[in-house]
Design a protein around this motif. Sequence first.
Motif: not given
Length: 232
Positions: A78-79, A120-121, A157-159, A171-172
């Motif tokens: 994910p980015i 993908y996200a 935070g999302g990563a 995750a990036h």
Amino acid sequence: MADQGLIRETACAVVDKLKAGVITPLDCLDALEARITAVDDKVNALPTLCFDRARAHAKALMQKPVAERGVLAGLPVPIKDLTDVQGVLTTQGSPIFKDRIPEQSDLLVTHLEANGGVIYAKSNTPEFGAGANTFNEVFGATRNPWDTSRSAAGSSGGAAVALATGMAWLAHGSDMGGSLRNPASFCGIVGLRPSFGRVAHTPAVAVDRNLGVQGPMARNVEDLALLLAAHR
């Protein structure tokens, strides 16, 4: 039925399986999509998904010999929503850009895809990445995976939450004043703030947007090194 056992594997172990032909990038995407469906409504880590784009990229990658599929060999990544991905909603967490779909990917994304990463996200971030808590007016708050009443920190935070909850193997993220490191410490994963210039990205017009660095996040140090190696 997606193999949810894959979710518990390390990124390095999954890449080994991809290189050995035991699984395909499509198997990885199926497992992640099922996991996101089961988990993300509780933590709100990955508000933007692009599985159609990811599967198209995975199928194209699978046409190449395994030895030519890059360091990540088809592993999904994910980015962070501050970084442009061609054809995918990229809001920077701001109502100003709530409908923005870039026509071109950031150099960072181009490099990851060339090294076998499958996007993908997009992971959640505070507006323009400004803040130590991950929430914005577009997607709302990302919640701590261990206690959803608590903060996941920010701005990556999302990563961090995606990693901690099994919605990502790698995750990036990015960091100017702790945005990779703080979420890692709040969520029980690993984040590295590389030296300036170690991870290439498209320069921003605003000078202050070039003061931070892009960097990898993972569940352990070995996996972190794998993603750092793919950032080139």
